[in-house]
Every structure is written in C-alpha cells, then in structure tokens.
Design a protein around this motif. Structure first.
Motif, PDB file in Angstrom:
ATOM      1  N   ILE A  43      45.960  64.773  92.965  1.00  0.00           N
ATOM      2  CA  ILE A  43      47.101  65.633  93.275  1.00  0.00           C
ATOM      3  C   ILE A  43      48.362  65.189  92.543  1.00  0.00           C
ATOM      4  O   ILE A  43      49.308  65.969  92.378  1.00  0.00           O
ATOM      5  N   VAL A  44      48.390  63.944  92.083  1.00  0.00           N
ATOM      6  CA  VAL A  44      49.547  63.430  91.349  1.00  0.00           C
ATOM      7  C   VAL A  44      49.804  64.256  90.101  1.00  0.00           C
ATOM      8  O   VAL A  44      50.949  64.465  89.699  1.00  0.00           O
ATOM      9  N   PHE A  45      48.746  64.778  89.511  1.00  0.00           N
ATOM     10  CA  PHE A  45      48.877  65.496  88.249  1.00  0.00           C
ATOM     11  C   PHE A  45      49.091  66.998  88.456  1.00  0.00           C
ATOM     12  O   PHE A  45      49.211  67.731  87.480  1.00  0.00           O
ATOM     13  N   LYS A  46      49.115  67.447  89.707  1.00  0.00           N
ATOM     14  CA  LYS A  46      49.153  68.889  89.965  1.00  0.00           C
ATOM     15  C   LYS A  46      50.413  69.361  90.663  1.00  0.00           C
ATOM     16  O   LYS A  46      50.723  70.540  90.646  1.00  0.00           O
ATOM     17  N   LEU A 106      49.744  54.282  90.526  1.00  0.00           N
ATOM     18  CA  LEU A 106      49.403  54.068  91.927  1.00  0.00           C
ATOM     19  C   LEU A 106      50.110  55.050  92.862  1.00  0.00           C
ATOM     20  O   LEU A 106      49.955  54.958  94.065  1.00  0.00           O
ATOM     21  N   SER A 107      50.933  55.950  92.299  1.00  0.00           N
ATOM     22  CA  SER A 107      51.705  56.866  93.142  1.00  0.00           C
ATOM     23  C   SER A 107      50.809  57.907  93.792  1.00  0.00           C
ATOM     24  O   SER A 107      49.793  58.302  93.253  1.00  0.00           O
ATOM     25  N   SER A 108      51.197  58.289  95.004  1.00  0.00           N
ATOM     26  CA  SER A 108      50.443  59.299  95.749  1.00  0.00           C
ATOM     27  C   SER A 108      51.397  60.363  96.254  1.00  0.00           C
ATOM     28  O   SER A 108      52.532  60.068  96.611  1.00  0.00           O
ATOM     29  N   LEU A 109      50.946  61.610  96.292  1.00  0.00           N
ATOM     30  CA  LEU A 109      51.795  62.734  96.638  1.00  0.00           C
ATOM     31  C   LEU A 109      51.088  63.699  97.569  1.00  0.00           C
ATOM     32  O   LEU A 109      49.912  63.539  97.882  1.00  0.00           O
ATOM     33  N   VAL A 110      51.848  64.712  97.998  1.00  0.00           N
ATOM     34  CA  VAL A 110      51.297  65.828  98.755  1.00  0.00           C
ATOM     35  C   VAL A 110      51.631  67.117  98.016  1.00  0.00           C
ATOM     36  O   VAL A 110      52.252  67.082  96.948  1.00  0.00           O
ATOM     37  N   ILE A 111      51.209  68.217  98.576  1.00  0.00           N
ATOM     38  CA  ILE A 111      51.431  69.548  98.030  1.00  0.00           C
ATOM     39  C   ILE A 111      50.622  69.738  96.750  1.00  0.00           C
ATOM     40  O   ILE A 111      50.879  69.070  95.751  1.00  0.00           O
ATOM     41  N   SER A 112      49.641  70.610  96.755  1.00  0.00           N
ATOM     42  CA  SER A 112      48.734  70.773  95.621  1.00  0.00           C
ATOM     43  C   SER A 112      48.967  72.087  94.915  1.00  0.00           C
ATOM     44  O   SER A 112      49.470  73.041  95.460  1.00  0.00           O
ATOM     45  N   SER A 113      48.599  72.118  93.640  1.00  0.00           N
ATOM     46  CA  SER A 113      48.493  73.332  92.852  1.00  0.00           C
ATOM     47  C   SER A 113      47.285  73.154  91.963  1.00  0.00           C
ATOM     48  O   SER A 113      46.466  72.291  92.231  1.00  0.00           O
ATOM     49  N   ALA A 157      45.357  72.529  88.235  1.00  0.00           N
ATOM     50  CA  ALA A 157      45.411  72.037  86.862  1.00  0.00           C
ATOM     51  C   ALA A 157      44.081  71.419  86.530  1.00  0.00           C
ATOM     52  O   ALA A 157      43.433  70.797  87.359  1.00  0.00           O
ATOM     53  N   LEU A 158      43.633  71.599  85.300  1.00  0.00           N
ATOM     54  CA  LEU A 158      42.345  71.056  84.888  1.00  0.00           C
ATOM     55  C   LEU A 158      42.472  69.589  84.517  1.00  0.00           C
ATOM     56  O   LEU A 158      41.601  68.783  84.810  1.00  0.00           O
ATOM     57  N   GLU A 159      43.527  69.246  83.830  1.00  0.00           N
ATOM     58  CA  GLU A 159      43.763  67.849  83.492  1.00  0.00           C
ATOM     59  C   GLU A 159      45.260  67.643  83.431  1.00  0.00           C
ATOM     60  O   GLU A 159      46.032  68.580  83.299  1.00  0.00           O
ATOM     61  N   ALA A 215      62.523  53.800  85.163  1.00  0.00           N
ATOM     62  CA  ALA A 215      61.926  54.905  84.417  1.00  0.00           C
ATOM     63  C   ALA A 215      61.398  55.932  85.416  1.00  0.00           C
ATOM     64  O   ALA A 215      60.572  55.600  86.271  1.00  0.00           O
ATOM     65  N   THR A 216      61.907  57.163  85.326  1.00  0.00           N
ATOM     66  CA  THR A 216      61.403  58.230  86.194  1.00  0.00           C
ATOM     67  C   THR A 216      60.078  58.750  85.661  1.00  0.00           C
ATOM     68  O   THR A 216      59.809  58.716  84.459  1.00  0.00           O
ATOM     69  N   LEU A 217      59.256  59.255  86.572  1.00  0.00           N
ATOM     70  CA  LEU A 217      57.915  59.714  86.234  1.00  0.00           C
ATOM     71  C   LEU A 217      57.846  61.232  86.316  1.00  0.00           C
ATOM     72  O   LEU A 217      58.518  61.862  87.135  1.00  0.00           O
ATOM     73  N   SER A 218      57.006  61.808  85.505  1.00  0.00           N
ATOM     74  CA  SER A 218      56.810  63.253  85.507  1.00  0.00           C
ATOM     75  C   SER A 218      55.379  63.560  85.104  1.00  0.00           C
ATOM     76  O   SER A 218      54.741  62.784  84.382  1.00  0.00           O
ATOM     77  N   ASN A 219      54.871  64.691  85.592  1.00  0.00           N
ATOM     78  CA  ASN A 219      53.550  65.152  85.181  1.00  0.00           C
ATOM     79  C   ASN A 219      53.615  66.417  84.333  1.00  0.00           C
ATOM     80  O   ASN A 219      52.593  67.027  84.027  1.00  0.00           O
ATOM     81  N   GLY A 220      54.823  66.812  83.962  1.00  0.00           N
ATOM     82  CA  GLY A 220      54.989  67.970  83.093  1.00  0.00           C
ATOM     83  C   GLY A 220      55.049  69.303  83.803  1.00  0.00           C
ATOM     84  O   GLY A 220      55.313  70.324  83.155  1.00  0.00           O
TER      85      GLY A 220
END
Length: 730
Positions: A129-132, A15-22, A24-26, A158-163
């Motif tokens: 954008i969460v994944f990017k 459910l997390s939401s973010l700003v700042i985009s880059s 990524a395909l998936e 638990a901290t979250l990361s998208n890699g």
C-alpha cells in the motif's frame, strides 16, 4: 562512509507503512526534497537522490557530499516518520563498524551513484500500500552527533514520495476547459437576461474558488487535500509560468521597491513546511546546536560551502528557529506551485490585468462587428437595430459578472498583502485593485437597491435596461427576493477578512466560516429565493456541501491534535465530496445545454414547417388564380359557370319580413329568378326579433336540402311553423 549511510537511509525509507489504498501495478519510493535540519558544520550535501523500485527490489542512489572537519568521531541516528508514526529510530556507532574506517570521518569529497538489490526478506516487510496511496506523508532524518561532546555535526531530512498525488495537470486542464466551454455557451446565450447558463457558470466558478479558499486557513492540512485544492488555484488567478518569467519579473520589482521577503523558487516547497505540520507531523524540534569552538577559518569555509550549495543545489537550512519556514495557509498553498508568499498578490494582479485586456479585446471586436454591419448594411435592419440597442447593456452585464468572479481573489490577496510589510509598490497596486473591484461590484448593488426604494421590486424585471444591465445580480431570484445577492457579496467580503487578517488562529477562521455558511444555507432553505423549485434545490445542495466540508475541516485545527491518519482520511473524504459536487454541477450545466439545443432544434423545425405550410398555401392560391384565369373569356373577364342543377332560394325567407304580407305565396320560376337577381336581402339589417328567432338562413344546409323543385308551390303546412314562431315574438 556515504555509501553505507545511504544504505541505512534507504532501508529506513522502505520500512514505512500506510493506510488508504488505490490501484497501481508497480511503484517506487524516492526522495522528493532534501534539506538541512541543522546548520551544517561537518557534512555538506550537494545532492542526494535515492529511489527504491518495487518491481525488482532494487535501490538506486546518487550522492555528492563533503566532509570539511577533521578528527571528528560521530554516531549516526536514523529516524523514519510516516504519518506521525516512527517505525524506525536507531543509533549506529560508526566507530564500531567497518573496522573503524569511519572513525574519525575522513576529509574528502565523495561523489558517486550506484544501484543495489535488497534481499527478499527485507522487501517482504514493505507493505504494498506504500506505493499506492497518493501524497505520501513521510520523511527520513539522518543526524550525525559527535561522540565526545554530543554536538550535532550534520542533520539532513529527506521527504518521501511514491509519485502519486491528487494534484494532476489533467484535472486542471479538464476543469478549465469545461469552464471555458460553459463560458462560451453562456456568452452566446446571455443576450437574454433570464437564461440560466450565465448563472450556472457563476455557480461553477464560485465552487472552484470555494475549494481553493478552503485550503488557505491556518490549519494542519493533510498533503492530499492541499494537492487537491491546488487543481483549482487557477480560479483564484494563481498561475505559475513554466519558465518562471512572471515570477522573476515580480522578484525584480519587489527588490527595487523595498521587498525583503523570500523570492520564488523552482524547488519543492514541502522542504520548507513547518516541521509540526504535514508531511512531517513531528512535535520534536530539531537541534540546531553547533560547536562554538570552530576556528574562524573553518567557519568561513563552512559558510562559503553552504552558500555555494544553496546557490547550486538549493539545499536550504530549515530548523525550528529559521525564518524561512512556511506557515500554514496562504504561504504553503502558493509556494507549492512555486509562487513566493510575497508574490501572491502581484501574480493575481497581473493575471487580472491580462483578463481585462482580453475582455476589452473581445468587446472591441463586438463594436467593430456592429460598425461593419451598419456600414455595409449586413443583415436585416431590425436585427441590426436590436443588436445595436442591446450591445451596451450586454457589455455592462458581462463586466459585472467578471467583477463578481474576480472579487474574491483580489480582495483576499490585497488584504493579505497589507499584512506582509513588503514592497511599497505591491501595496500601492493592492490598494488600487481593492478600490477598483469594490467600485465595480458595489456600484451596481447600490443602483439596484436605490431603484427599488424609489419604486418597487417589479421594476427590476420590467425595465429592459435594468434587467439586461444589472440582471446578473437579481434576475435569477423572485421579485420579492431580489435582495438575495447582497448576502452573497457581504459574505465573500467577510471571508476575505477572515482568511487574511485572522490568519494567526485557525480555530477562529473555521468557526467564523462555519457561522457564515450556516447563515447562507438557512437563508436559502427558509426564503427559497429562486424562481423554480429546481433552482432552490440546486442552490440548497451547494450550500449544504459547503457547510459539511467546512465542518469536517475542524479536524485540521492544530490544537485539537487529531492524529495524522484520521486527518489524511478526512482530507480524502473532502476531496471526494467536492469532486462529486463538481460532477453534479457539470451534469446540471450539460443538461441545460442539451435542453437549449433541443429547444433551438424544435424552434427550427417549427419555423421550417411553418415555412413549408406557407409555401403550400401560396401554391394553392396560385392554383386558384390560374384556374380562375383559365375560366375567363378572351377579354380577361371571368366566367360565371352555370351549375348543373340550380337551387332556388325560398322566396318567403329571402324577402324582408312584413307582418301584413300573406303567408302563402305561389311563385313560378321566372319570379324566383327575378327576386334572386334583383331583390335579394343578403347583408341587410333584420328586425330585432330575428335575432331571437331560430330560422334557417338561405345558406343553411337544411334550407338547401328541403328546397322544392323549380316551379313547385310551397304548402301552408310547410309554412305554419315559421308563421307560428314569428307571431310568438310579437
């Protein structure tokens, strides 16, 4: 129960939401670290890994946990924090679901893994954008609270990361490789003390060190900026070995010499970050209360299980009262690359020893090469003599350059080691390192200043020994600005003091740093110390960048309270500014290298053309010699070829000047030939008046063109101008 709780946590993660985009395909979201946010009493977790895949909208989890208390009715609270925003904060009564199967909590060990698919309606609420965005700042917290007493039975974060991250191994290798290439070219060209590449090498390394040092303040940095600054940790000699052999050796040394601080760990350091800082961005202190009425047997069981977990899974307990929380600055920076805070100086010290060993090896190879050239007479004698005389000064100059490079890392971490009160052997080594680097840097500075006081600044640029040995300090500056190196050394020393001894106040650190940077940029702009305008512009550009970036970091001061999203944006802006600056420096270095090779190619072409021209002249001389030899007689005597048309010389001009002699003379061929062979006046000293008389010499073309034929008589008319001019000077 644990499968159900895992699903709740995964739902909160997504459910997390973010700003700042880059781009990524998936992408995916996964747990990057797991810690207890309260002393475990009922629920013990050995492993908990969850990952959400956006491509197929599925969740995979792997969990191993154990309940050690009996007859406990708890409620579950699930909190998700993303950049300080809490999109999810709910409480679930476990007794009211699953027909009361989880009330009370069953006592058994649960281990399992599974993959489940989420409905489309749920996945559509997840912003792409969460994944990017790099360096996601978010965490999820699960708290189990006893219904009757309100005591916390378990709390897990638990901290979250998208890699995605701005810390990339490729960036480290690229910047390090380009620096090594620049070093080799500068090493090759540094026999000339005025070449620019060694100074550009110093500017590049200073820039890397400035980026790394800017992440050592007591500030609430966004994770993305710390990750970016970690790309240049190698410039501070902070290298983390992959097998942790060096860190293990340092841990053992500290343990044997009174070290009591935490050792290095291979786990992620983000789990130990102060909860008020990124990536947690939380002002609420986690509860660490526990049931005081636990039996001694239960307490021993819990302590045993917790100890076992810490040894096997390194699931640590991190609360607001814990002494293992990492403070902002050096602790977080070095721990992120798996170097313990107490190991930071020893890591720099050992890397410095390795650098010294490599340097001595290179210099020894140079000495051996010179000895071999002398022993076997290799090359020209003049070249060998030149190398033999210049090599000692060259070695001293590079020792000075390496000392200037290592000045900031050694002084910063030596000072910081004195604030830790840890291993006495580490403190001893830090004192030795500090004294050594201060002598290596300050002694040349004193020599330069003393030399100028005894003489004048120009001697630094005219004395070959001073220029070649101490040129790294002053050679790039104008003679009247020779002292410009002093502020740089002094500022570096005070920066080390600010970072190490004023670590309790981030605001004081930033303000003092900003004052120093402004003083440097004003000094460059007003004094313009360099020899060329381009060098002044380049130096001013770097100084202005440092001022701007230091000023932007004011937003990271904790007491100001800038929101996480603006701080994150400013962190990205800082990373972009420094990246552009690094590219500019690399472009400048590449331009100088290109000009260097062009000059060498032009020099070679000029030498080649000169060689060809000399060869052609030699061939012409050989042809002339051969032709003269072919005209000689059988006895080797050269012939005097008779011209087809003999040109007689003017007898009046060819004879010595005599005012009493008649001006009109009649000659025949015989007399002309006799004077030509016996009484010619070539090379004799003429009277003074001849130096002012514009007469034609016998070799003048006009005399040759207007000479009368053999046996002719010169008329008075042709001689009158000569006579009149001659008498006019009497």
């Amino acid at each position: 129960m644990f499968s159900f709780l895992a699903r709740l946590r995964v739902a909160a993660f997504t459910l997390s939401s973010l700003v700042i985009s880059s781009h990524a395909l998936e992408g995916s979201l996964f747990t990057s670290s797991v810690t207890y946010c309260s002393t475990p009493e009922t629920l013990l977790i050995q492993q908990f890994d969850v990952e959400y895949f956006a491509a197929n909208q599925s969740v995979s989890f792997n969990i191993s946990a154990e309940s050690v208390d009996s007859n406990v009715n708890v409620s579950a609270s699930l909190l998700v924090n993303v950049f300080g925003i809490e999109p999810l904060n709910i409480t679930i009564d476990l007794c009211g679901i699953l027909n009361g199967a989880l009330c009370p909590l069953p006592e058994y060990n649960f281990t399992g893994s599974d993959s489940i698919s989420l409905p489309d309606s749920f996945a559509s609420n997840i912003p792409s954008i969460v994944f990017k965005v790099p360096d996601l700042e978010g965490y999820a917290q699960l708290t189990l609270t006893e219904v009757s007493t309100g005591d916390v039975k378990a709390c897990v974060q638990a901290t979250l990361s998208n890699g995605l991250s701005t810390h990339q191994l490729a960036v480290e290798w690229a910047t390090g490789g380009l620096t090594i290439f620049t070093f080799l070219v500068a090493l090759w060209q540094s026999y000339s003390p005025t070449t620019i590449l060694p100074y550009r090498l110093m500017d590049l390394i200073y820039l890397f060190q400035n980026v790394a040092v800017s992440a050592l303040f007591n500030l609430n940095y966004p994770v993305t900026y710390i990750s970016f600054a970690l790309n240049f940790a190698w410039s501070l000699s902070l290298f983390s070995s992959g097998d942790d052999s060096m860190q293990g050796a340092i841990n053992n040394m500290r343990a044997l010499t009174g070290g009591g601080l935490a050792n290095s760990s291979s786990n992620s350091a983000v789990a130990f970050v102060n909860r008020k800082l990124s990536p947690f961005n939380s002002d609420s202190a986690s509860s660490s209360s526990s049931i005081s009425g636990l039996s001694s047997l239960t307490r021993r069981t819990v302590d045993s299980l917790v100890s076992n977990n810490l040894q096997q899974r390194d699931v640590a307990v991190v609360t607001s009262e814990s002494d293992n929380v990492l403070s902002a600055g050096i602790p977080i920076y070095v721990s992120t690359i798996n170097i313990a805070t107490a190991n930071a100086f020893m890591t720099v010290f050992l890397c410095t020893l390795i650098l010294i060993a490599i340097t001595l090896s290179v210099f020894s190879i140079g000495w051996v090469s010179l000895f071999t050239m002398e022993r076997f007479r290799l090359g020209h004698e003049s070249r060998r003599s030149q190398l033999r005389n210049a090599y000692p000064s060259w070695v001293r100059a590079w020792i000075l350059r390496l000392s200037l490079i290592m000045f900031t890392p050694l002084v910063v971490f030596a000072f910081y080691q004195w604030t830790l009160n840890d291993s006495w052997l580490s403190v001893l080594f830090s004192v030795i390192a500090f004294l050594g680097i201060m002598i290596a840097v300050c002694y040349p500075c004193v020599v330069v200043i003393r030399t100028v006081r005894r003489s004048e600044p120009s001697v630094l640029y005219t004395d070959p020994f001073l220029l070649k040995t101490y040129g790294p300090l002053h050679a790039q500056y104008l003679p009247r600005r020779y002292h410009f190196f002093l502020p740089l050394v002094i500022v570096a020393f005070f920066k080390a003091i600010i970072v190490s001894f004023i670590s309790s106040s981030g605001m004081a650190q930033i303000i003092l740093f900003l004052i120093l940077e402004i003083a440097l940029v004003l000094r460059v702009l007003l004094l313009r110390p360099h020899k060329t305008r381009g060098a002044d512009i380049f130096s001013s550009f770097l100084a202005i960048v440092r001022v701007v970036c230091t000023g932007l970091m004011i937003a990271f001061i904790q007491s100001i309270g800038v929101k996480p999203i603006p701080r994150y944006a400013i962190g990205l802006v800082l990373a972009v500014i420094y990246s552009i600056t690094i590219l500019v420096v690399f472009f400048n270095i590449a331009l100088h290298i290109q000009r260097l090779f062009k000059r060498r190619e032009a020099s070679r072409s000029s030498s080649r053309s000169s060689s060809l021209h000399g060869s052609s002249n030699t061939m012409l001389e050989k042809d002339a010699v051969s032709s003269s030899t072919s005209d000689s007689d059988p006895y080797g005597r050269p012939r005097n070829p008779t011209p087809e048309r003999n040109v007689p010389l003017d007898p009046e001009i060819n004879q010595p000047y005599n005012p009493s002699s008649p001006t009109t003379t009649t000659t025949d061929y015989a007399s002309t030939r006799q004077r030509d062979s016996e009484s010619t006046n070539f090379g004799s000293v003429l009277p003074r008046r001849w130096s002012f008389t514009p007469l034609h010499t016998p070799t003048d073309s006009s005399a040759l063109d207007h000479t009368p034929p053999f046996g002719s008589t010169l008329s008075r008319t042709s001689e009158e101008p000569l006579e009149k001019v001659s008498h006019s000077h009497d």
